[in-house]
Write a protein that holds these residues in place. Structure first.
Motif, PDB file in Angstrom:
ATOM      1  N   VAL A   1      -5.946 -25.092  19.919  1.00  0.00           N
ATOM      2  CA  VAL A   1      -7.302 -24.753  20.521  1.00  0.00           C
ATOM      3  C   VAL A   1      -8.120 -24.259  19.218  1.00  0.00           C
ATOM      4  O   VAL A   1      -7.948 -23.323  18.686  1.00  0.00           O
ATOM      5  N   PHE A   2      -9.083 -25.269  18.889  1.00  0.00           N
ATOM      6  CA  PHE A   2      -9.955 -25.086  17.678  1.00  0.00           C
ATOM      7  C   PHE A   2     -11.013 -24.441  17.779  1.00  0.00           C
ATOM      8  O   PHE A   2     -11.836 -24.373  18.816  1.00  0.00           O
ATOM      9  N   GLU A   3     -11.226 -23.289  16.969  1.00  0.00           N
ATOM     10  CA  GLU A   3     -12.287 -22.495  17.127  1.00  0.00           C
ATOM     11  C   GLU A   3     -13.449 -23.241  16.025  1.00  0.00           C
ATOM     12  O   GLU A   3     -14.594 -23.448  16.416  1.00  0.00           O
ATOM     13  N   LYS A   4     -13.129 -23.540  14.696  1.00  0.00           N
ATOM     14  CA  LYS A   4     -14.185 -24.234  13.817  1.00  0.00           C
ATOM     15  C   LYS A   4     -13.208 -25.248  13.118  1.00  0.00           C
ATOM     16  O   LYS A   4     -12.363 -24.878  12.627  1.00  0.00           O
ATOM     17  N   ILE A   5     -13.907 -26.500  13.173  1.00  0.00           N
ATOM     18  CA  ILE A   5     -12.979 -27.495  12.620  1.00  0.00           C
ATOM     19  C   ILE A   5     -14.144 -28.717  12.307  1.00  0.00           C
ATOM     20  O   ILE A   5     -14.963 -28.767  12.987  1.00  0.00           O
ATOM     21  N   ASP A   6     -13.795 -29.335  11.300  1.00  0.00           N
ATOM     22  CA  ASP A   6     -14.177 -30.725  11.142  1.00  0.00           C
ATOM     23  C   ASP A   6     -13.293 -31.362  10.415  1.00  0.00           C
ATOM     24  O   ASP A   6     -12.767 -31.397   9.325  1.00  0.00           O
TER      25      ASP A   6
END
Length: 287
Positions: free
Chosen positions: A46-51
């Protein structure tokens, strides 16, 4: 990376646990590396902050904040992430958890890798559930509350999450190529170390060495020897976290040329020595 170091790739559920959940975060420019790999367990991130980009059975897709991915046991996958700050929750659970918890109706949903997104209203509730699970796990991973929250999370995903589809997903155009490599990949799935010269690997797949080499790199984005070395290192990490084997014994068990060579490669891959890695894992288990 954050103070509590959790490496998702070599990480495995501790004996006696049905699942584990951890929060992982990296500051901008913190070192992070991944390669096409697989687990013996199901995994939800479960990604919170990602790129970055997610590579999996259905193809590849661009990750954005609040995205969710599901990776079934033994399915190869990979992430290519930017140097920006990033964070996520990682939940790993035993494949048999669904049947043990009387959730057979979810089997059809959790069959293959998925890049998922959720409506904002449902996502807010889901994010709260994930935080509840982490808190309950840290108090007692065996508790009925922990197992119930995990069940709720799985049901919520199946009911409210939608798979990313084209054009956001670039579908697999190399699936046939991947299938041609399966004789070799099955060795990696079942062996902690695969000591196979390139020409023998090619022969196993009924391909010429040169074509096998090009095909392997096109699918896994690294050459065969690099993949074999990284696979051994991740196997070593699993042994460090799940067995009482010494570093020397692990080095020879996995056919590294020497313990010192093993230590050097391990530190280069994971950013700390095998001894330090084992100490941190043991500390986390006792916590």
């Amino acid at each position: 990376m954050s103070k509590s170091k959790v490496y998702c790739e070599p990480f495995c559920i501790q004996k006696g646990y049905s699942f584990e959940i951890h929060h992982v975060s990296y500051q901008a420019d913190d070192p992070y590396s991944c390669f096409m790999h697989f687990h013996q367990v199901h995994e939800i991130i479960v990604f919170e902050k990602i790129d970055g980009t997610y590579f999996y059975s259905q193809g590849q897709s661009q990750l954005k904040d609040q995205d969710i991915v599901f990776i079934p046991s033994l399915e190869t996958h990979d992430f290519e992430l930017t140097a920006d700050a990033k964070s996520w929750y990682i939940i790993q659970f035993l494949p048999e958890f669904l049947s043990q918890q009387a959730l057979p109706e979810l089997d059809s949903f959790f069959q293959q890798g998925m890049h998922l997104r959720m409506d904002t209203s449902q996502l807010e509730s889901f994010s709260i559930q994930v935080k509840w699970l982490l808190d309950s796990y840290q108090q007692d991973p065996y508790s009925e509350k922990s197992l119930t929250i995990l069940k709720l999370i799985l049901i919520w995903l199946a009911e409210h999450a939608d798979p990313v589809k084209p054009p956001q997903l670039t579908t697999v155009q190399k699936s046939a190529n991947y299938q041609r490599l399966q004789p070799v990949m099955n060795l990696f799935r079942h062996q902690a170390a695969v000591e196979l010269p390139l020409d023998e690997a090619a022969s196993l797949c009924h391909l010429s060495p040169s074509y096998f080499s090009r095909l392997f790199k096109s699918v896994f984005r690294c050459n065969f020897s690099e993949y074999a070395n990284q696979h051994k290192l991740y196997s070593a990490a699993r042994l460090l976290s799940q067995s009482n084997m010494s570093i020397t014994d692990i080095a020879f068990e996995l056919n590294f040329s020497s313990p010192s060579h093993f230590i050097s490669l391990f530190k280069k891959q994971f950013g700390l020595t095998p001894k330090k890695y084992k100490t941190e894992m043991e500390s986390r288990i006792r916590a």
